[in-house]
Scaffold this motif. Sequence first.
Motif, PDB file in Angstrom:
ATOM      1  N   GLU A 167      12.591 -46.696  -9.229  1.00 32.33           N
ATOM      2  CA  GLU A 167      12.579 -47.848  -9.987  1.00 32.33           C
ATOM      3  C   GLU A 167      13.020 -48.665 -11.227  1.00 32.33           C
ATOM      4  O   GLU A 167      13.227 -48.838 -11.946  1.00 32.33           O
ATOM      5  N   ARG A 170      16.432 -48.613 -11.366  1.00 31.66           N
ATOM      6  CA  ARG A 170      17.083 -50.476 -11.263  1.00 31.66           C
ATOM      7  C   ARG A 170      16.308 -50.950 -11.965  1.00 31.66           C
ATOM      8  O   ARG A 170      16.801 -52.079 -12.678  1.00 31.66           O
ATOM      9  N   ASP A 171      15.628 -51.061 -12.919  1.00 33.48           N
ATOM     10  CA  ASP A 171      14.722 -51.292 -14.156  1.00 33.48           C
ATOM     11  C   ASP A 171      16.200 -51.661 -15.291  1.00 33.48           C
ATOM     12  O   ASP A 171      16.378 -53.113 -16.047  1.00 33.48           O
TER      13      ASP A 171
END
Length: 235
Positions: A167, A170-171
Amino acid sequence: MVGGAYALAHYTGVMRETQDLDLFLERRHLSAALDGLSAISCRRELTFPHWLAKARRGRNVVDLIFNSGNGVAAVDSTWLSHAASGMVLGVRVDISPVEEMIWSKAFIMERRRFDGADVLHLLRARLGRLSWTRLLARFDRNWPVLLAHLVLFGFVYPRAGQRIPAEVMRDLVARLERQRREPVVEDGLCRGTLLSRAHYFVDVETWGLGDVRLGPETNMTQEDIERWTAADGRH
């Protein structure tokens, strides 16, 4: 890491065993810390008013660090509240949080010093125990610097790189893609001076770009910048 003169008292014995000791403290505690060191016959100096003071006794040197050289990573109460307790030279002390260590070292890309390897080593050692929320918050608008180090981490340690939370990557990659899609707004600033005081000298002095360090992000003055740049041998 110290929060003022009280903690400094516990370091007086350590000074006899090492020639160089780094202590991190908030700017508001600097005067008290220097007074404490002066009381044990140390010569003191405000080496760089925007981030560093020194105290000397013989060959021993204590660096009192309250910011980073680029003015971005100011020591605040969060450094203290998230500090780890440990033993250094037989003295129990508060040790700088790894997130703040990564944050402050990530910007050091000088011609004579590059702390990128330190950043990767810290990531590798504490990968499963990092507060990614706090790390992202620390980098704030400078998140591309963190992303650059994470990409290098995956290159240097391919297996370990897979352990960076998906995450988080991805961020950061999503931010990069949004940035690419946004209209280009030229602000006339060079942000490279946050990474090196020497490598981007030409950008500011010859090409006429503004030095981002003069803005609210660092609150450095022109005098601070000239003094810090001169120390690198440019002037």
